[in-house]
Design a protein around this motif. Structure first.
Motif, mmCIF file in Angstrom:
data_model
loop_
_atom_site.group_PDB
_atom_site.id
_atom_site.type_symbol
_atom_site.label_atom_id
_atom_site.label_comp_id
_atom_site.label_asym_id
_atom_site.label_seq_id
_atom_site.Cartn_x
_atom_site.Cartn_y
_atom_site.Cartn_z
ATOM 1 N N ASP A 1 0.832 -1.194 0.000
ATOM 2 C CA ASP A 1 0.000 0.000 0.000
ATOM 3 C C ASP A 1 0.868 1.246 0.000
ATOM 4 O O ASP A 1 1.947 1.279 0.575
ATOM 5 C CB ASP A 1 -0.905 0.028 1.233
ATOM 6 N N LEU B 1 -12.721 4.744 -7.376
ATOM 7 C CA LEU B 1 -12.265 3.585 -8.147
ATOM 8 C C LEU B 1 -11.915 3.985 -9.576
ATOM 9 O O LEU B 1 -10.887 3.567 -10.123
ATOM 10 C CB LEU B 1 -13.343 2.502 -8.158
ATOM 11 N N LEU C 1 -8.607 6.003 -9.497
ATOM 12 C CA LEU C 1 -7.450 5.144 -9.265
ATOM 13 C C LEU C 1 -7.118 4.324 -10.511
ATOM 14 O O LEU C 1 -5.945 4.122 -10.841
ATOM 15 C CB LEU C 1 -7.716 4.216 -8.078
ATOM 16 N N LEU D 1 -12.311 1.308 1.409
ATOM 17 C CA LEU D 1 -11.394 1.646 0.333
ATOM 18 C C LEU D 1 -10.175 0.731 0.284
ATOM 19 O O LEU D 1 -9.668 0.429 -0.799
ATOM 20 C CB LEU D 1 -10.939 3.102 0.472
ATOM 21 N N ARG E 1 -9.124 -1.137 -3.084
ATOM 22 C CA ARG E 1 -7.793 -0.975 -3.687
ATOM 23 C C ARG E 1 -7.121 -2.330 -3.891
ATOM 24 O O ARG E 1 -6.431 -2.552 -4.888
ATOM 25 C CB ARG E 1 -6.914 -0.088 -2.788
ATOM 26 N N THR E 2 -7.315 -3.228 -2.937
ATOM 27 C CA THR E 2 -6.729 -4.562 -3.059
ATOM 28 C C THR E 2 -7.277 -5.277 -4.286
ATOM 29 O O THR E 2 -6.529 -5.896 -5.056
ATOM 30 C CB THR E 2 -7.029 -5.379 -1.787
ATOM 31 N N ASP F 1 -5.776 -3.766 -7.404
ATOM 32 C CA ASP F 1 -4.419 -4.275 -7.612
ATOM 33 C C ASP F 1 -4.453 -5.626 -8.318
ATOM 34 O O ASP F 1 -3.691 -5.880 -9.260
ATOM 35 C CB ASP F 1 -3.693 -4.435 -6.276
#
Length: 230
Positions: A11, A167, A170, A194, A198-199, A202
């Protein structure tokens, strides 16, 4: 699909700039002020307590505040409840941040109560966080009362429009395109904090690169069948 598509990159270090404030702008401004001033004697309010549901960003804010304090030249100490035994640092003019105060043991509760008592004399300020308003904390009454005298903020959750916008932003920064149906699926069926979103992003990014496929709902479903938890 090989397991490596589920490997998650580290992160980004939490900062106040990459905390998505939403309706928490005043809270973020107060935490920034608490962290950046050289001494608590300059502050209109000495201590701050943040509360909110898991995933609301409480821990992010404490870690970001500690980092900002150090960058600003102010001593800072960051603890979780499990880190504290019967004492807290007495460093003059330091910001002392304690996460998950609801989990403090008996000796740690005394340590935090004592930190409140000596804060005026040594110029410290306390930044505390927990899952509920002070009245809901199962702590010794004198400590709960002291926490209740802090400047108190509830960390307000983001709404779905904000999450969808984040989202999309990003993804754009990575050169990706997330379709509306992928975003809608994640918000309807996945974890909504969040960090979890984010995970998943990724993992989608890695899978898209590895398989040379755009990020679509079929790709997401395929990854879920191979172990991706959303």
């Amino acid at each position: 699909m090989k397991q490596l598509v589920l490997d998650i990159r580290p992160d980004t270090p939490p900062t106040l700039e990459n905390f998505v404030a939403g309706t928490n702008a005043e809270l973020v401004a107060t935490v920034s002020l608490l962290a950046s001033l050289g001494t608590a004697r300059q502050l209109p309010v000495r201590h701050v307590y943040l509360w909110g549901a898991p995933g609301s960003g409480r821990s992010h804010l404490l870690r970001a505040a500690a980092a900002l304090a150090r960058e600003s030249g102010r001593p800072a100490h960051l603890f979780t409840a499990a880190d504290i035994d019967d004492n807290l640092p007495e460093t003059p003019d330091a910001m002392v941040a304690v996460d998950d105060v609801d989990q403090l043991g008996a000796e740690a509760q005394i340590a935090l109560f004592n930190a409140f008592n000596r804060a005026r004399g040594n110029g410290q300020s306390l930044l505390l966080a927990g899952p509920s308003a002070p009245l809901g904390l199962h702590l010794r009454e004198d400590l709960r009362t002291r926490i209740g005298q802090c400047l108190i903020y509830e960390v307000q959750p983001l709404d779905d429009d904000s999450r969808a916008g984040i989202l999309g932003t990003l993804a754009e920064r990575r050169g990706l395109r997330l379709s509306d149906e992928v975003i809608d699926f994640l918000l309807r069926h996945g974890r909504r904090d969040l960090a979890s979103l984010r995970t998943v992003l990724d993992a989608l990014d890695a899978a898209s690169l590895e398989r040379k496929r755009p990020i679509t709902l079929p790709l997401l479903r395929e990854m879920m069948q191979h172990g991706l938890e959303i």
